[in-house]
Design a protein around this motif. Structure first.
Motif, PDB file in Angstrom:
ATOM      1  N   PRO A  29     -63.802 -12.812  25.037  1.00 35.18           N
ATOM      2  CA  PRO A  29     -62.928 -12.138  24.443  1.00 35.18           C
ATOM      3  C   PRO A  29     -61.261 -12.600  24.483  1.00 35.18           C
ATOM      4  CG  PRO A  29     -63.390 -11.156  26.890  1.00 35.18           C
ATOM      5  CD  PRO A  29     -64.048 -12.089  26.890  1.00 35.18           C
ATOM      6  N   GLY A  30     -60.945 -11.733  23.720  1.00 36.35           N
ATOM      7  CA  GLY A  30     -58.730 -12.001  24.106  1.00 36.35           C
ATOM      8  C   GLY A  30     -58.430 -13.327  22.957  1.00 36.35           C
ATOM      9  N   VAL A  31     -59.705 -13.941  22.045  1.00 38.53           N
ATOM     10  CA  VAL A  31     -59.701 -15.512  21.236  1.00 38.53           C
ATOM     11  C   VAL A  31     -58.196 -15.895  20.451  1.00 38.53           C
ATOM     12  CG1 VAL A  31     -59.611 -17.986  21.335  1.00 38.53           C
ATOM     13  CG2 VAL A  31     -61.267 -16.928  23.303  1.00 38.53           C
ATOM     14  N   SER A  42     -55.492 -11.768  14.122  1.00 33.45           N
ATOM     15  CA  SER A  42     -55.000 -11.292  15.611  1.00 33.45           C
ATOM     16  C   SER A  42     -56.342 -11.597  16.568  1.00 33.45           C
ATOM     17  CB  SER A  42     -54.802 -10.010  15.141  1.00 33.45           C
ATOM     18  OG  SER A  42     -56.874  -9.340  14.852  1.00 33.45           O
ATOM     19  N   PRO A  43     -56.232 -11.126  18.011  1.00 31.96           N
ATOM     20  CA  PRO A  43     -56.817 -11.231  18.812  1.00 31.96           C
ATOM     21  C   PRO A  43     -58.508 -11.003  18.179  1.00 31.96           C
ATOM     22  CG  PRO A  43     -55.639 -10.454  20.120  1.00 31.96           C
ATOM     23  CD  PRO A  43     -55.473 -10.319  18.429  1.00 31.96           C
ATOM     24  N   ILE A  53     -70.356 -22.276  16.989  1.00 28.55           N
ATOM     25  CA  ILE A  53     -69.129 -21.519  17.563  1.00 28.55           C
ATOM     26  C   ILE A  53     -68.470 -20.652  16.640  1.00 28.55           C
ATOM     27  CG2 ILE A  53     -66.512 -21.008  18.407  1.00 28.55           C
ATOM     28  CD1 ILE A  53     -66.524 -24.105  19.272  1.00 28.55           C
ATOM     29  N   ILE A  54     -68.447 -18.964  16.781  1.00 28.60           N
ATOM     30  CA  ILE A  54     -68.048 -18.153  16.201  1.00 28.60           C
ATOM     31  C   ILE A  54     -66.834 -16.889  16.271  1.00 28.60           C
ATOM     32  CG2 ILE A  54     -69.104 -15.678  14.949  1.00 28.60           C
ATOM     33  CD1 ILE A  54     -72.227 -17.449  16.067  1.00 28.60           C
ATOM     34  N   TRP A  55     -65.695 -17.156  16.395  1.00 29.76           N
ATOM     35  CA  TRP A  55     -65.071 -16.191  16.457  1.00 29.76           C
ATOM     36  C   TRP A  55     -64.889 -14.899  15.535  1.00 29.76           C
ATOM     37  CZ3 TRP A  55     -60.949 -14.083  13.384  1.00 29.76           C
ATOM     38  CH2 TRP A  55     -59.972 -14.240  14.056  1.00 29.76           C
ATOM     39  N   VAL A  56     -65.152 -13.664  16.240  1.00 24.91           N
ATOM     40  CA  VAL A  56     -65.235 -12.247  15.137  1.00 24.91           C
ATOM     41  C   VAL A  56     -63.499 -11.899  15.754  1.00 24.91           C
ATOM     42  CG1 VAL A  56     -66.166  -9.799  15.046  1.00 24.91           C
ATOM     43  CG2 VAL A  56     -67.807 -12.245  15.551  1.00 24.91           C
ATOM     44  N   ASN A  57     -63.039 -11.130  14.476  1.00 27.59           N
ATOM     45  CA  ASN A  57     -62.171 -10.677  14.378  1.00 27.59           C
ATOM     46  C   ASN A  57     -62.025  -9.004  15.440  1.00 27.59           C
ATOM     47  OD1 ASN A  57     -59.701  -8.195  13.807  1.00 27.59           O
ATOM     48  ND2 ASN A  57     -58.329 -10.027  12.430  1.00 27.59           N
ATOM     49  N   ARG A  61     -63.916  -5.894  12.703  1.00 21.01           N
ATOM     50  CA  ARG A  61     -65.487  -6.986  13.270  1.00 21.01           C
ATOM     51  C   ARG A  61     -66.025  -7.486  11.984  1.00 21.01           C
ATOM     52  NH1 ARG A  61     -65.733  -7.991  18.557  1.00 21.01           N
ATOM     53  NH2 ARG A  61     -67.649  -8.008  18.016  1.00 21.01           N
ATOM     54  N   SER A  62     -65.815  -7.149  10.635  1.00 21.85           N
ATOM     55  CA  SER A  62     -66.657  -7.452  10.201  1.00 21.85           C
ATOM     56  C   SER A  62     -66.046  -9.053   9.560  1.00 21.85           C
ATOM     57  CB  SER A  62     -66.173  -7.022   8.753  1.00 21.85           C
ATOM     58  OG  SER A  62     -65.275  -7.120   8.018  1.00 21.85           O
ATOM     59  N   LYS A  63     -65.006  -9.459   9.764  1.00 30.17           N
ATOM     60  CA  LYS A  63     -64.467 -10.617   9.839  1.00 30.17           C
ATOM     61  C   LYS A  63     -64.816 -12.315  10.663  1.00 30.17           C
ATOM     62  CE  LYS A  63     -59.860 -12.374   8.509  1.00 30.17           C
ATOM     63  NZ  LYS A  63     -58.803 -12.876   7.762  1.00 30.17           N
ATOM     64  N   GLY A  64     -65.078 -12.719  10.098  1.00 29.15           N
ATOM     65  CA  GLY A  64     -64.535 -13.975  11.559  1.00 29.15           C
ATOM     66  C   GLY A  64     -65.206 -15.191  10.868  1.00 29.15           C
TER      67      GLY A  64
END
Length: 88
Positions: A29-31, A42-43, A53-57, A61-64
Motif C-alpha cells: 500500500p501507499g505507492v 494519488s497514492p 505488476i498491478i497498481w490501483v489508485n 479504486r476502479s482506476k489502475g
C-alpha cells in the motif's frame, strides 16, 4: 504509455487469473506512480503476482495500470530533483 503498460478498470482489487496459475505474491500500500511526463497519481496499492505488476489508485479504486513481466529487479533510486521533483 510505455510498451506493455495498459490502463485497467477494476472493482477495487485486481483480477488474478488463478485458473491459469497466476498467484498474488505481494501487496504494497501507499505507492505513488508517475508515468512519463504526466503528473504523479494519488497514492495507490501495488499488487505483484507471478505474472504481472498491478497498481490501483486508492482514491478511485476502479482506476489502475498493469504490466506483464518476466522478471523484476530494482534498478535505481533517484534523489536528483532535476530528474524528478520527489525521491523515487
Amino acid at each position: 504509455m510505455g510498451l506493455g503498460l495498459r490502463e485497467i478498470r477494476c472493482s477495487g482489487e485486481p483480477l488474478v487469473d488463478s485458473e491459469n496459475g497466476e498467484e498474488l505474491m505481494r501487496v504494497q500500500p501507499g505507492v505513488g506512480i508517475a508515468l512519463a511526463d504526466l503528473p504523479c497519481e494519488s497514492p495507490g496499492t501495488l499488487y505483484i503476482t507471478n505474472k504481472q505488476i498491478i497498481w490501483v489508485n486508492d482514491v478511485d479504486r476502479s482506476k489502475g495500470y498493469a504490466v506483464d513481466f518476466l522478471s523484476i529487479s530494482l534498478h535505481a533510486i533517484s534523489r536528483d530533483p532535476d530528474t524528478y521533483p520527489l525521491h523515487c
